[in-house]
Design an enzyme around this catalytic site. Structure first.
Site, PDB file in Angstrom:
ATOM      1  N   GLU A 286       0.710  -1.245   0.097  1.00  0.00           N
ATOM      2  CA  GLU A 286       0.032  -0.106  -0.060  1.00  0.00           C
ATOM      3  C   GLU A 286       0.884   1.247   0.134  1.00  0.00           C
ATOM      4  O   GLU A 286       1.647   1.597   0.868  1.00  0.00           O
ATOM      5  CB  GLU A 286      -0.825   0.037   1.266  1.00  0.00           C
ATOM      6  CG  GLU A 286      -2.048   1.037   1.155  1.00  0.00           C
ATOM      7  CD  GLU A 286      -1.750   2.313   1.510  1.00  0.00           C
ATOM      8  OE1 GLU A 286      -1.706   3.224   0.704  1.00  0.00           O
ATOM      9  OE2 GLU A 286      -1.648   2.601   2.705  1.00  0.00           O
TER      10      GLU A 286
ATOM     11  N   CYS B 170      -1.926   8.586   3.188  1.00  0.00           N
ATOM     12  CA  CYS B 170      -1.707   8.282   1.892  1.00  0.00           C
ATOM     13  C   CYS B 170      -3.013   8.683   1.031  1.00  0.00           C
ATOM     14  O   CYS B 170      -2.717   8.918   0.001  1.00  0.00           O
ATOM     15  CB  CYS B 170      -1.519   6.780   1.863  1.00  0.00           C
ATOM     16  SG  CYS B 170      -0.140   6.141   2.628  1.00  0.00           S
TER      17      CYS B 170
END
Length: 480
Positions: free
Chosen positions: A249, A283
């Site tokens: 990720e 993120c």
């Protein structure tokens, strides 16, 4: 604090340490060991032994142990909250919710595991399987190396450790050097709850070194990393040498698209909240703000007014909107990125500097064009709002997709047909209609497209990613 190896506290074999600082006060609050290659090999050996024991522990007993861990975590929440704020600079309202989310994640993964079974394949579906019984079962992978970032140390501990442990794997956790203390604290509670001592290791040290050693090992069965795209690329190359399973990720430069026919006040509030969360160090935070040219001026004015004068910095104050960036280097990098945008022709409408060495002012950039780096692949990990104009929804999709990232996105548009066309056209892992992309639920299959990662996390899918499939055939068991 010390590492946890084989259920015991341990220093680095050479005695080296890394200081841990409070980013708000800039005072050293602790040290952690700086692991050597020998320490990593020791952790892997312990994990192999732990896997042999933990994988044979019945599922219901594993779940009971995790339930005890959740009770301990709930009781120790005030201590963990204080520790997380001190090492991360995260404001208390964000940190408080993150711990609650972690407890919920452990519970959700445990509930999912209790009902996570295999399947019996159709009988007699082809000539060569006549009278056979085919059963598909899920088995644990083995040793899972979990590499976590600084920005959500507690929540990502839960997202990575909970599914791995509940399914019978052994875990080696490598937390970020800026925020290792919360991970050690939580792992200690897992041992207190009764997790097999060798099944949970916490190793601290330089990320590039430890990540390299873990991802190159033949005795590690999976590496799950949340971090930068550069780190993910390095880990992926290493894992390829042994065909080690990976979950990545990575970075993002997520768009928030604001059409002309939407509730502009709601869009402004969402743009503000989605970027203020954790001081923009997220993120999937919205990092590019694509606003229809007919409402861009009004949107910009409302956003600047909303951000002007908000309380920032003091992490323990409940009125603080966002706290600090993780360290001075991160803050200076964000400021330099803003200066680069201005040099390319952007207009600084608000902020742009630091109120303290790690406290960045809310910063709004106007006049951003689609050919500027920030409109494409410059990921700014800080409270910065670059505003990019467009004329048609097709143009907004085109600008959004020009980035090599594709994590999340958001759309404000009162015409559902157009909103759905935009969502369908965006090349990313998620799209929030009526909100920003800084959105993640426990069950959502969370992950990105393109250079934003490989694989997904979330209760709906992760147990599959942390197990391997085996088919057991009872040949001719139904034959006369």
């Amino acid at each position: 604090m010390q590492m946890l190896l084989g259920g015991k506290h341990a220093d680095a074999s050479n005695g080296a340490v890394i200081p841990v600082f409070n980013p708000y006060t800039d005072k050293q609050i602790d040290t952690v060991p700086c692991a050597t290659h020998e320490d990593v090999q020791n952790a892997i050996a312990c994990a192999r032994r732990g896997f042999a024991v933990w994988s044979k522990t019945p599922l219901n007993k594993r779940i009971a142990i995790l339930e005890k861990f959740m009770d301990l975590l709930t009781a120790k929440k005030p201590e963990l909250l204080k520790l997380m704020i001190a090492e991360s600079g995260k404001c208390i309202s964000n940190a408080d919710g993150e711990i609650d989310e972690a407890i919920m994640l452990f519970r959700a993964y445990s509930e999912k595991a209790r009902n996570f079974g295999g399947e019996v394949l159709p009988r007699n579906s082809e000539d060569r399987s006549q009278n056979d019984l085919l059963m598909v079962v899920h088995e644990p992978l083995g040793v899972v190396a979990c590499i976590t970032p600084f920005n959500f140390p507690v929540e990502l501990f839960a997202h990575k450790v909970a599914p791995a442990i509940v399914m019978g794997n052994a875990v080696i956790l490598k937390p970020a050097s800026d925020t290792p203390l919360t991970s050690i604290f939580m792992a200690e509670l897992m041992l207190e709850a009764g997790v097999e001592p060798n099944a949970i290791q916490v190793i601290t040290g330089r990320g590039a070194e430890v990540g390299n050693w873990l991802s190159l090992s033949e005795d590690v069965n999976m590496v799950s990393l949340t971090g930068s795209t550069e780190s993910g690329s390095a880990v992926m190359q290493n894992c390829g040498k042994n065909i080690t399973r990976i979950g990545l990720e990575l970075g993002g430069n997520d768009p928030l698209i604001v059409m002309d026919n939407c509730d502009l006040d709601a869009a402004v509030e969402s743009a503000k909240g989605g970027r203020c969360w954790n001081a923009g160090q997220t993120c999937n935070a919205c990092k590019r703000f694509l606003v229809h040219n007919s409402v861009k001026e009004e949107f910009t004015k409302k956003l600047v007014e909303s951000l002007r004068g908000i309380k920032i910095g003091a992490p323990e104050d409940r009125d603080t909107v966002y706290g600090t960036l993780i360290n001075e280097a991160a803050a200076n990098k964000a400021v330099e990125q803003v200066k680069q945008c201005v040099a390319e022709g952007a207009e600084l409408l608000l902020g742009g500097g630091l109120d303290a060495p790690t406290v960045m002012q809310p910063t709004v950039l106007g006049g951003v064009t689609k050919d500027m780096q920030i409109a494409c692949d410059m990921e700014v990990f800080g409270p910065v709002w670059p505003i990019i104009g467009f004329d048609t929804w097709q143009e907004a999709v085109e600008i959004s997709n020009q980035s090599s990232f594709g994590l999340s996105s958001g759309v404000f548009c009162d015409d559902l047909r157009t909103a759905m066309k935009i969502a369908s056209g965006l090349d990313c892992g998620a799209c929030v209609i009526g909100g920003n992309g800084c959105y993640r639920t426990a069950h959502e299959p969370y992950g990105g497209h393109k250079k934003s990662g490989i694989g997904v996390e979330g209760v709906a899918k992760t147990l599959e990613e942390l197990t391997q499939i085996k088919t057991i055939i009872l040949s001719q068991v139904f034959a006369d």
